[in-house]
Design a protein around this motif. Structure first.
Motif, PDB file in Angstrom:
ATOM      1  N   VAL A  45      -8.402-116.334  74.851  1.00 22.10           N
ATOM      2  CA  VAL A  45      -8.868-114.398  74.716  1.00 22.10           C
ATOM      3  C   VAL A  45      -9.258-113.971  73.377  1.00 22.10           C
ATOM      4  CG1 VAL A  45      -7.534-112.115  73.437  1.00 22.10           C
ATOM      5  CG2 VAL A  45      -5.960-113.935  75.375  1.00 22.10           C
ATOM      6  N   ARG A  46     -10.273-114.038  73.193  1.00 20.62           N
ATOM      7  CA  ARG A  46     -11.089-113.392  72.615  1.00 20.62           C
ATOM      8  C   ARG A  46     -11.537-112.269  72.288  1.00 20.62           C
ATOM      9  NH1 ARG A  46     -17.598-115.310  74.172  1.00 20.62           N
ATOM     10  NH2 ARG A  46     -15.894-116.939  74.625  1.00 20.62           N
ATOM     11  N   ALA A  47     -11.422-111.880  71.050  1.00 22.70           N
ATOM     12  CA  ALA A  47     -11.430-110.345  70.408  1.00 22.70           C
ATOM     13  C   ALA A  47     -13.131-110.080  69.953  1.00 22.70           C
ATOM     14  CB  ALA A  47     -10.673-110.343  69.439  1.00 22.70           C
ATOM     15  N   GLN A  48     -13.793-108.996  69.931  1.00 21.78           N
ATOM     16  CA  GLN A  48     -14.844-108.297  70.180  1.00 21.78           C
ATOM     17  C   GLN A  48     -14.796-107.667  68.937  1.00 21.78           C
ATOM     18  OE1 GLN A  48     -17.769-109.090  71.925  1.00 21.78           O
ATOM     19  NE2 GLN A  48     -18.995-107.667  71.463  1.00 21.78           N
ATOM     20  N   ILE A  49     -15.505-107.673  68.086  1.00 22.37           N
ATOM     21  CA  ILE A  49     -15.815-105.867  67.625  1.00 22.37           C
ATOM     22  C   ILE A  49     -16.829-105.437  67.154  1.00 22.37           C
ATOM     23  CG2 ILE A  49     -16.033-105.745  64.353  1.00 22.37           C
ATOM     24  CD1 ILE A  49     -14.199-108.113  63.924  1.00 22.37           C
ATOM     25  N   GLU A  50     -16.822-104.277  67.433  1.00 25.53           N
ATOM     26  CA  GLU A  50     -17.912-103.312  68.135  1.00 25.53           C
ATOM     27  C   GLU A  50     -17.912-102.296  66.224  1.00 25.53           C
ATOM     28  OE1 GLU A  50     -20.420-104.007  69.902  1.00 25.53           O
ATOM     29  OE2 GLU A  50     -20.150-105.089  71.315  1.00 25.53           O
ATOM     30  N   ALA A  51     -18.588-101.568  66.869  1.00 27.54           N
ATOM     31  CA  ALA A  51     -18.572-100.266  65.984  1.00 27.54           C
ATOM     32  C   ALA A  51     -18.352-100.208  64.857  1.00 27.54           C
ATOM     33  CB  ALA A  51     -18.396 -98.844  67.014  1.00 27.54           C
ATOM     34  N   VAL A  52     -18.931-101.481  63.409  1.00 27.37           N
ATOM     35  CA  VAL A  52     -18.495-101.142  62.242  1.00 27.37           C
ATOM     36  C   VAL A  52     -19.013 -99.845  61.494  1.00 27.37           C
ATOM     37  CG1 VAL A  52     -17.973-103.083  60.506  1.00 27.37           C
ATOM     38  CG2 VAL A  52     -17.772-103.849  62.542  1.00 27.37           C
ATOM     39  N   ARG A  53     -18.566 -99.343  61.077  1.00 26.11           N
ATOM     40  CA  ARG A  53     -18.771 -98.337  59.588  1.00 26.11           C
ATOM     41  C   ARG A  53     -17.749 -98.573  59.118  1.00 26.11           C
ATOM     42  NH1 ARG A  53     -22.553 -99.357  63.583  1.00 26.11           N
ATOM     43  NH2 ARG A  53     -23.871 -98.046  63.859  1.00 26.11           N
ATOM     44  N   ILE A  54     -18.660 -98.657  57.143  1.00 27.16           N
ATOM     45  CA  ILE A  54     -18.119 -98.256  56.362  1.00 27.16           C
ATOM     46  C   ILE A  54     -18.779 -96.735  55.282  1.00 27.16           C
ATOM     47  CG2 ILE A  54     -17.338 -98.716  54.004  1.00 27.16           C
ATOM     48  CD1 ILE A  54     -15.370 -99.824  55.965  1.00 27.16           C
ATOM     49  N   LYS A  55     -18.649 -95.671  55.652  1.00 23.23           N
ATOM     50  CA  LYS A  55     -18.716 -94.944  54.747  1.00 23.23           C
ATOM     51  C   LYS A  55     -20.064 -94.520  53.631  1.00 23.23           C
ATOM     52  CE  LYS A  55     -16.049 -90.635  55.581  1.00 23.23           C
ATOM     53  NZ  LYS A  55     -15.295 -89.714  55.233  1.00 23.23           N
ATOM     54  N   LYS A  56     -21.021 -94.221  53.785  1.00 20.55           N
ATOM     55  CA  LYS A  56     -22.244 -94.611  52.570  1.00 20.55           C
ATOM     56  C   LYS A  56     -21.138 -94.939  51.006  1.00 20.55           C
ATOM     57  CE  LYS A  56     -26.372 -93.907  54.680  1.00 20.55           C
ATOM     58  NZ  LYS A  56     -27.578 -92.934  55.411  1.00 20.55           N
ATOM     59  N   GLU A  57     -21.131 -93.907  51.555  1.00 24.28           N
ATOM     60  CA  GLU A  57     -20.110 -93.972  49.697  1.00 24.28           C
ATOM     61  C   GLU A  57     -19.330 -95.187  48.918  1.00 24.28           C
ATOM     62  OE1 GLU A  57     -18.388 -90.227  51.699  1.00 24.28           O
ATOM     63  OE2 GLU A  57     -20.175 -91.609  51.610  1.00 24.28           O
ATOM     64  N   PHE A  58     -19.102 -95.858  50.162  1.00 25.78           N
ATOM     65  CA  PHE A  58     -17.871 -96.411  49.802  1.00 25.78           C
ATOM     66  C   PHE A  58     -18.554 -97.885  49.731  1.00 25.78           C
ATOM     67  CE2 PHE A  58     -15.689 -92.805  50.762  1.00 25.78           C
ATOM     68  CZ  PHE A  58     -14.402 -92.640  49.986  1.00 25.78           C
ATOM     69  N   ARG A  59     -19.420 -98.147  51.040  1.00 21.70           N
ATOM     70  CA  ARG A  59     -20.211 -99.670  50.796  1.00 21.70           C
ATOM     71  C   ARG A  59     -20.519-100.861  49.526  1.00 21.70           C
ATOM     72  NH1 ARG A  59     -24.135 -97.445  54.597  1.00 21.70           N
ATOM     73  NH2 ARG A  59     -23.416 -96.726  56.395  1.00 21.70           N
ATOM     74  N   GLY A  60     -20.322-101.681  49.271  1.00 23.07           N
ATOM     75  CA  GLY A  60     -20.218-102.302  48.107  1.00 23.07           C
ATOM     76  C   GLY A  60     -19.500-102.697  47.394  1.00 23.07           C
ATOM     77  N   LYS A  61     -18.157-102.101  47.963  1.00 16.58           N
ATOM     78  CA  LYS A  61     -16.484-101.554  46.792  1.00 16.58           C
ATOM     79  C   LYS A  61     -15.940-102.638  47.295  1.00 16.58           C
ATOM     80  CE  LYS A  61     -17.727 -97.181  45.424  1.00 16.58           C
ATOM     81  NZ  LYS A  61     -18.088 -96.830  44.836  1.00 16.58           N
ATOM     82  N   GLY A  62     -16.031-103.505  48.610  1.00 17.90           N
ATOM     83  CA  GLY A  62     -14.605-104.351  49.188  1.00 17.90           C
ATOM     84  C   GLY A  62     -13.999-104.096  50.623  1.00 17.90           C
ATOM     85  N   TYR A  63     -14.869-102.324  50.936  1.00 25.87           N
ATOM     86  CA  TYR A  63     -13.967-102.077  51.925  1.00 25.87           C
ATOM     87  C   TYR A  63     -13.986-103.258  53.491  1.00 25.87           C
ATOM     88  CZ  TYR A  63     -12.385 -98.521  49.509  1.00 25.87           C
ATOM     89  OH  TYR A  63     -11.851 -96.617  48.177  1.00 25.87           O
TER      90      TYR A  63
END
Length: 152
Positions: free
Chosen positions: A83-101
């Motif tokens: 079984v392989r896991a596929q990750i798609e459609a990754v997004r972090i809201k702009k104002e939270f990027r670069g904060k470790g989320y």
């Protein structure tokens, strides 16, 4: 940083589509508007009813959605029926990027993939997103294959 990882519900769709459309490439693909097109709700129902698909959101302590990703589990014959896991459609809201989320989200996704018996996690990233590619490399992902797509 107190975070909650949970399956998305229909009420989350507006925020998810807003995140998916909040960059140059997403603006070309998505149709973010006050009243979302029915296709998004139909797709959500298919994903939500498939036991091999998980549309996930991450909430902060203020119960604000700060990110999303889709995790799919693919059964196949190679790797002795692995079984392989596929990750798609990754997004972090702009104002939270670069904060470790994003890092915490991937740590959660890796743990979840292990729980589901996956032996490998794969993802793709558009070559026009060098920052995302660099982020995935920092997490330990390596470019082992040459991906190809045929748009229909």
């Amino acid at each position: 940083m107190e975070l909650k990882f949970r399956k998305a519900n229909k009420e989350d769709l507006y925020q998810i589509i807003e995140m998916l459309s909040d960059d140059k490439l997403g603006q070309l693909r998505e149709s973010f508007q006050n009243s979302l097109p029915k296709k998004y709700f139909d797709a959500f129902d298919i994903i939500n009813n498939d036991p091999h698909q998980e549309l996930i959101v991450i909430e902060n302590c203020e119960i604000e959605i700060v990110g999303t990703l889709q995790l799919s589990f693919i059964q196949y014959l190679t790797y002795q029926g692995g079984v392989r896991a596929q990750i798609e459609a990754v997004r972090i809201k702009k104002e939270f990027r670069g904060k470790g989320y994003g890092t915490l989200f991937f740590e959660w996704a890796i743990k979840r993939a292990k729980e589901k018996g996956a032996h490998l996690i794969q993802l793709t990233s558009d070559k026009k997103r060098p920052e995302a590619i660099h982020f995935y490399e920092k997490l330990g992902f390596t470019a082992t294959h040459e991906g190809m797509k045929l748009h229909l």
